[in-house]
Motif scaffolding. Structure first.
Motif, PDB file in Angstrom:
ATOM      1  N   ILE A 138     -48.169  27.925  36.402  1.00 51.07           N
ATOM      2  CA  ILE A 138     -48.677  27.811  35.027  1.00 51.07           C
ATOM      3  C   ILE A 138     -49.274  26.421  34.793  1.00 51.07           C
ATOM      4  N   ILE A 139     -48.672  25.387  35.386  1.00 55.90           N
ATOM      5  CA  ILE A 139     -49.232  24.035  35.280  1.00 55.90           C
ATOM      6  C   ILE A 139     -50.537  23.946  36.064  1.00 55.90           C
ATOM      7  N   GLN A 140     -50.625  24.685  37.173  1.00 59.68           N
ATOM      8  CA  GLN A 140     -51.885  24.725  37.919  1.00 59.68           C
ATOM      9  C   GLN A 140     -52.984  25.390  37.080  1.00 59.68           C
ATOM     10  N   VAL A 141     -52.602  26.438  36.343  1.00 54.75           N
ATOM     11  CA  VAL A 141     -53.551  27.080  35.423  1.00 54.75           C
ATOM     12  C   VAL A 141     -54.020  26.063  34.384  1.00 54.75           C
ATOM     13  N   LEU A 142     -53.073  25.294  33.857  1.00 51.70           N
ATOM     14  CA  LEU A 142     -53.411  24.235  32.898  1.00 51.70           C
ATOM     15  C   LEU A 142     -54.346  23.216  33.533  1.00 51.70           C
ATOM     16  N   ASN A 143     -54.091  22.889  34.785  1.00 51.03           N
ATOM     17  CA  ASN A 143     -54.907  21.905  35.498  1.00 51.03           C
ATOM     18  C   ASN A 143     -56.381  22.295  35.493  1.00 51.03           C
ATOM     19  N   PHE A 144     -56.663  23.539  35.850  1.00 49.08           N
ATOM     20  CA  PHE A 144     -58.056  23.968  35.944  1.00 49.08           C
ATOM     21  C   PHE A 144     -58.661  24.320  34.581  1.00 49.08           C
ATOM     22  N   SER A 145     -57.873  24.967  33.725  1.00 44.58           N
ATOM     23  CA  SER A 145     -58.423  25.370  32.424  1.00 44.58           C
ATOM     24  C   SER A 145     -58.695  24.167  31.528  1.00 44.58           C
ATOM     25  N   SER A 146     -57.815  23.162  31.576  1.00 39.62           N
ATOM     26  CA  SER A 146     -58.018  21.976  30.748  1.00 39.62           C
ATOM     27  C   SER A 146     -59.132  21.089  31.298  1.00 39.62           C
ATOM     28  N   ALA A 147     -59.525  21.337  32.557  1.00 37.06           N
ATOM     29  CA  ALA A 147     -60.625  20.584  33.155  1.00 37.06           C
ATOM     30  C   ALA A 147     -61.967  21.269  32.908  1.00 37.06           C
TER      31      ALA A 147
END
Length: 200
Positions: free
Chosen positions: A158-167
């Motif tokens: 989920i943090i990896q999802v945040l990593n790409f989506s927030s970028a």
């Protein structure tokens, strides 16, 4: 990252302004891209890890499951906060590496954080600063996700999802600047980006 409308560098003129906060069209593109990344990565996560563990965590009535679920939510929120600091920290580290001694500003508004400075960057320099966090943290999170016990893989993912989506903003900016001439200069103070082209 985002730049002030200030005096153009000597021999350069302002040719483009990127403002994903106040420009509604650009903001819509970034938000749409972010949502697309979230959906795509959740589907990819389901392929990798299966939805069954996530579904059991969300719907199970077994004793202790609710406490375990709430604990994970707290962990995700803490990790997300740490991630935001690390993401902007990588931006700052690369700015300092490229422009030694430069003053860097940090802004935090609700779910958004930005960094910037009043120095001009070459196209290559700025593109490096732009994508460094998502790539470096992406590799680290991938390694952690692979090495983590099964019950923690979705949490880290989920943090990896945040990593790409927030970028999504960084990706959008990268896509625009990568198509511009090599000799442009870029300024970004955390508000909006000014792109300057040589007048010679």
């Amino acid at each position: 990252m985002r730049t002030p409308e200030e005096k153009s560098p000597l021999g350069y003129e302002l040719v483009k302004v990127i403002d994903t906060v106040h420009n509604k069209k650009e903001a819509a593109v970034v938000n749409t891209l972010s949502c697309f990344i979230i959906v795509l990565m959740i589907l990819f996560g389901a392929f990798l890890f299966g939805f069954d563990r996530l579904e059991r965590m969300l719907t199970s009535n077994e004793p202790g499951v609710l406490k375990w679920f709430l604990f994970r939510i707290v962990v995700i929120l803490v990790m997300a906060a740490v991630y935001v600091v690390l993401h902007e920290g990588v931006h700052i580290a690369f700015i300092k590496l490229i422009k030694k001694g430069v003053a860097v500003s940090f802004r935090y508004r609700f779910l958004y954080a930005t960094v910037g400075c009043d120095e001009s960057f070459s196209k290559v320099e700025y593109l490096l600063v732009c994508v460094a966090p998502v790539l470096i943290l992406g590799v680290i999170l991938t390694v952690l996700c692979i090495a983590a016990p099964l019950q923690w893989q979705w949490t880290i993912y989920i943090i990896q999802v945040l990593n790409f989506s927030s970028a999504a903003g960084d990706i959008f900016i990268f896509s625009i600047l990568s198509r511009m001439p090599k000799n442009v200069l870029i300024r970004d103070n955390g508000v909006k980006i000014n792109v300057y082209a040589s007048t010679e």
